[in-house]
Design a protein around this motif. Structure first.
Motif, PDB file in Angstrom:
ATOM      1  N   MET A   1       0.465  -1.027   0.035  1.00 40.87           N
ATOM      2  CA  MET A   1       0.288   0.069   0.174  1.00 40.87           C
ATOM      3  C   MET A   1       1.002   0.704  -0.066  1.00 40.87           C
ATOM      4  N   ILE A   2      -0.022   2.347  -0.919  1.00 37.34           N
ATOM      5  CA  ILE A   2       1.285   3.165  -0.456  1.00 37.34           C
ATOM      6  C   ILE A   2       0.598   3.934   0.251  1.00 37.34           C
ATOM      7  N   SER A   3       1.430   5.015   1.256  1.00 36.80           N
ATOM      8  CA  SER A   3       1.525   6.097   2.465  1.00 36.80           C
ATOM      9  C   SER A   3       1.905   7.269   2.040  1.00 36.80           C
ATOM     10  N   THR A   4       1.826   7.743   2.786  1.00 38.65           N
ATOM     11  CA  THR A   4       2.577   9.042   3.192  1.00 38.65           C
ATOM     12  C   THR A   4       3.556   9.682   3.291  1.00 38.65           C
ATOM     13  N   ASP A   5       4.301   7.789   3.921  1.00 41.34           N
ATOM     14  CA  ASP A   5       5.516   7.871   3.432  1.00 41.34           C
ATOM     15  C   ASP A   5       6.314   7.888   2.321  1.00 41.34           C
ATOM     16  N   SER A   6       5.459   6.978   1.828  1.00 38.97           N
ATOM     17  CA  SER A   6       6.238   6.581   0.775  1.00 38.97           C
ATOM     18  C   SER A   6       7.014   7.091  -0.285  1.00 38.97           C
ATOM     19  N   LYS A   7       7.945   7.572  -0.893  1.00 38.32           N
ATOM     20  CA  LYS A   7       8.965   7.916  -1.883  1.00 38.32           C
ATOM     21  C   LYS A   7       8.394   7.981  -3.266  1.00 38.32           C
ATOM     22  N   ILE A   8       7.108   8.978  -3.813  1.00 32.02           N
ATOM     23  CA  ILE A   8       7.151   9.379  -5.206  1.00 32.02           C
ATOM     24  C   ILE A   8       7.778   9.609  -5.712  1.00 32.02           C
ATOM     25  N   TYR A   9       7.429   9.061  -7.230  1.00 25.20           N
ATOM     26  CA  TYR A   9       8.594   9.888  -8.059  1.00 25.20           C
ATOM     27  C   TYR A   9       7.022  10.193  -9.511  1.00 25.20           C
ATOM     28  N   VAL A  10       7.266  11.458  -9.636  1.00 28.51           N
ATOM     29  CA  VAL A  10       5.809  12.687 -10.102  1.00 28.51           C
ATOM     30  C   VAL A  10       7.086  12.967 -11.431  1.00 28.51           C
ATOM     31  N   ALA A  11       6.801  12.466 -12.478  1.00 29.92           N
ATOM     32  CA  ALA A  11       7.087  12.839 -13.894  1.00 29.92           C
ATOM     33  C   ALA A  11       6.371  13.746 -14.749  1.00 29.92           C
ATOM     34  N   GLY A  12       7.150  14.707 -14.760  1.00 29.34           N
ATOM     35  CA  GLY A  12       6.280  16.109 -14.997  1.00 29.34           C
ATOM     36  C   GLY A  12       6.332  16.733 -14.520  1.00 29.34           C
ATOM     37  N   HIS A  13       6.756  17.613 -13.751  1.00 28.94           N
ATOM     38  CA  HIS A  13       6.021  17.979 -11.927  1.00 28.94           C
ATOM     39  C   HIS A  13       6.271  18.981 -12.776  1.00 28.94           C
ATOM     40  N   ARG A  14       6.356  19.836 -13.785  1.00 27.34           N
ATOM     41  CA  ARG A  14       6.837  21.316 -13.954  1.00 27.34           C
ATOM     42  C   ARG A  14       5.155  21.159 -14.932  1.00 27.34           C
ATOM     43  N   GLY A  15       4.454  20.232 -15.365  1.00 27.49           N
ATOM     44  CA  GLY A  15       3.460  20.741 -16.302  1.00 27.49           C
ATOM     45  C   GLY A  15       2.443  20.919 -15.810  1.00 27.49           C
ATOM     46  N   MET A  16       1.156  21.148 -16.682  1.00 30.35           N
ATOM     47  CA  MET A  16       0.235  21.365 -16.006  1.00 30.35           C
ATOM     48  C   MET A  16      -0.840  20.561 -14.836  1.00 30.35           C
ATOM     49  N   VAL A  17      -0.456  19.400 -15.521  1.00 36.12           N
ATOM     50  CA  VAL A  17      -0.738  17.712 -15.074  1.00 36.12           C
ATOM     51  C   VAL A  17       0.173  17.217 -13.344  1.00 36.12           C
ATOM     52  N   GLY A  18       1.394  17.476 -13.919  1.00 35.61           N
ATOM     53  CA  GLY A  18       2.108  16.991 -12.280  1.00 35.61           C
ATOM     54  C   GLY A  18       2.446  18.310 -12.068  1.00 35.61           C
ATOM     55  N   SER A  19       2.406  19.117 -12.571  1.00 37.16           N
ATOM     56  CA  SER A  19       2.386  20.489 -10.879  1.00 37.16           C
ATOM     57  C   SER A  19       1.247  20.441 -10.269  1.00 37.16           C
ATOM     58  N   ALA A  20       0.431  20.220 -10.940  1.00 39.61           N
ATOM     59  CA  ALA A  20      -1.198  19.863  -9.517  1.00 39.61           C
ATOM     60  C   ALA A  20      -1.494  19.129  -9.316  1.00 39.61           C
ATOM     61  N   ILE A  21      -0.669  17.478  -9.782  1.00 41.14           N
ATOM     62  CA  ILE A  21      -0.395  16.724  -8.718  1.00 41.14           C
ATOM     63  C   ILE A  21       0.474  16.672  -7.486  1.00 41.14           C
ATOM     64  N   VAL A  22       1.778  16.956  -7.636  1.00 36.47           N
ATOM     65  CA  VAL A  22       2.350  17.543  -6.744  1.00 36.47           C
ATOM     66  C   VAL A  22       1.335  18.468  -5.597  1.00 36.47           C
ATOM     67  N   ARG A  23       1.318  19.639  -5.992  1.00 39.50           N
ATOM     68  CA  ARG A  23       0.359  20.328  -4.784  1.00 39.50           C
ATOM     69  C   ARG A  23      -0.134  19.628  -4.276  1.00 39.50           C
ATOM     70  N   GLN A  24      -1.263  18.848  -5.152  1.00 37.74           N
ATOM     71  CA  GLN A  24      -2.363  18.084  -4.272  1.00 37.74           C
ATOM     72  C   GLN A  24      -1.611  16.494  -3.241  1.00 37.74           C
ATOM     73  N   LEU A  25      -0.488  16.311  -3.712  1.00 38.28           N
ATOM     74  CA  LEU A  25       0.302  15.182  -2.762  1.00 38.28           C
ATOM     75  C   LEU A  25       0.886  16.043  -1.454  1.00 38.28           C
ATOM     76  N   GLN A  26       1.169  17.133  -1.566  1.00 39.47           N
ATOM     77  CA  GLN A  26       1.896  17.588  -0.389  1.00 39.47           C
ATOM     78  C   GLN A  26       0.636  18.311   0.262  1.00 39.47           C
ATOM     79  N   ALA A  27      -0.136  18.963  -0.339  1.00 39.67           N
ATOM     80  CA  ALA A  27      -2.201  19.073   0.786  1.00 39.67           C
ATOM     81  C   ALA A  27      -1.601  18.327   1.556  1.00 39.67           C
ATOM     82  N   ARG A  28      -1.518  16.636   1.346  1.00 40.71           N
ATOM     83  CA  ARG A  28      -2.455  15.093   1.222  1.00 40.71           C
ATOM     84  C   ARG A  28      -1.220  14.721   2.706  1.00 40.71           C
ATOM     85  N   GLY A  29       0.099  15.418   2.873  1.00 38.36           N
ATOM     86  CA  GLY A  29       0.919  15.004   4.198  1.00 38.36           C
ATOM     87  C   GLY A  29       1.964  14.515   3.229  1.00 38.36           C
ATOM     88  N   PHE A  30       2.045  14.415   1.750  1.00 37.05           N
ATOM     89  CA  PHE A  30       3.019  13.875   1.206  1.00 37.05           C
ATOM     90  C   PHE A  30       4.478  14.476   1.055  1.00 37.05           C
TER      91      PHE A  30
END
Length: 324
Positions: A1-30
């Motif tokens: 299972m994936i938890s807030t302690d998991s290491k997650i690589y977001v490929a394309g973090h500067r793009g429109m979707v990737g940046s939104a995913i990073v923001r929301q992962l951070q907001a969830r405590g990752f």
């Protein structure tokens, strides 16, 4: 299972979707979110991707990196679109598997479906007809990404999932006047027309095609929702060789309706003219999102609200965007 302690690589973090995913992962405590810019890691280069993945060994990967663009860009650079996307997907997915990364989420596109697919399009429409010619190379690359995930699941027991978004828009979009998608291109054109007090704005096509639009923040929440689903729930709503999931609103509008809504949001009061000599593309593209609803997610940002949020962001970054 994936938890807030998991290491997650977001490929394309500067793009429109990737940046939104990073923001929301951070907001969830990752807190263990791994990113690399294109200058730091070119995903088209197989050896570099292998070296990076071996060093980082992420617990999960979100593959949001892609070469994207509108009708003009797809028509002008077909070789770039198919080659770059095929290579990025193959390199990241294989390197993830080789380094025992069990969880991966691949982001595709609704253009994977046939041009004349029955509406609204279900996941079963994949590979049942001819693709829209204007973006066929990109679509084929995205289909290959789906099949890569399914094949690694089938052969190696991986948990690689795919989400197929409808037309996306929002903050960090590409507002290039020629190489962007319909909403950012239209928004920039209407804004400049308002600034210059132009009497009319020309919109490509007849205005009759129907399109569905999803704000990028909704796409990010849907992506994370699917990534974090427990395996039993996910498997109960997918099929081994049909594992991709549509992401959209289930609501569409004509391009003409979009244009009038855009004019209202931007504050442009001139005339709208539709240039029927320009291509319309697919007549209608509406996603069937029943599978995603069964998995417990549905959209929350309506089109006019989303356009207003996007326009506010555009105004804040206008000087920077004009340099593009």
């Amino acid at each position: 299972m994936i938890s807030t302690d998991s290491k997650i690589y977001v490929a394309g973090h500067r793009g429109m979707v990737g940046s939104a995913i990073v923001r929301q992962l951070q907001a969830r405590g990752f807190t263990r979110i791994v990113t690399r810019t294109h200058a730091e890691l070119n995903l088209v280069e197989q050896a570099a991707v292998r070296q990076f993945m071996a060093a980082e060994k992420p617990d999960a990967v979100v593959l949001a990196a892609a070469r994207v663009g509108g009708i003009h860009a797809n028509n002008t650079y077909p070789a770039d679109f198919i080659y770059d996307n095929l290579m990025m997907q193959a390199n990241v997915i294989e390197a993830a598997h080789a380094n025992d990364c069990q969880h991966l989420l691949f982001l595709g596109s609704s253009c994977i479906y046939p041009k004349l697919a029955e509406q609204p399009m279900t996941e079963h429409a994949l590979l049942t007809g001819t693709l829209e010619s204007t973006n066929e190379p990109y679509a084929i690359a995205k289909i290959a990404g789906i099949k890569l995930c399914e094949s690694y699941n089938r052969q190696h027991g991986r948990d690689y999932r795919s989400v197929m978004p409808t037309n996306l828009y929002g903050e960090n979009d590409n507002f290039h006047p020629l190489n962007s998608h319909v909403i950012p291109a239209m928004m920039r054109r209407f804004h400049e027309a308002k600034q210059q007090s132009l009497p009319q704005v020309v919109v490509w096509g007849t205005g009759k095609p129907m399109r569905e639009f999803l704000h990028v923040d909704d796409m990010a929440t849907a992506s994370i929702h699917v990534l974090l689903l427990d395996n039993a729930t996910y498997q109960a709503n997918t099929e081994p060789m049909l594992s991709h999931i549509n992401v959209g609103t289930g609501v569409d509008c004509t391009i003409a309706e979009l244009a009038h809504t855009m004019a209202r949001v931007v504050g442009y009061t001139g005339e709208l003219v539709f240039d029927a000599t320009k291509p319309d593309g697919t007549p209608r593209k509406l996603m069937n999102v029943d599978r995603l609803k069964a998995l417990g997610w549905q959209y929350s940002i309506g089109l006019e609200e989303g356009l207003a949020r996007t326009y506010a962001w555009f105004l804040q970054h206008e000087e920077q965007l004009r340099q593009v």
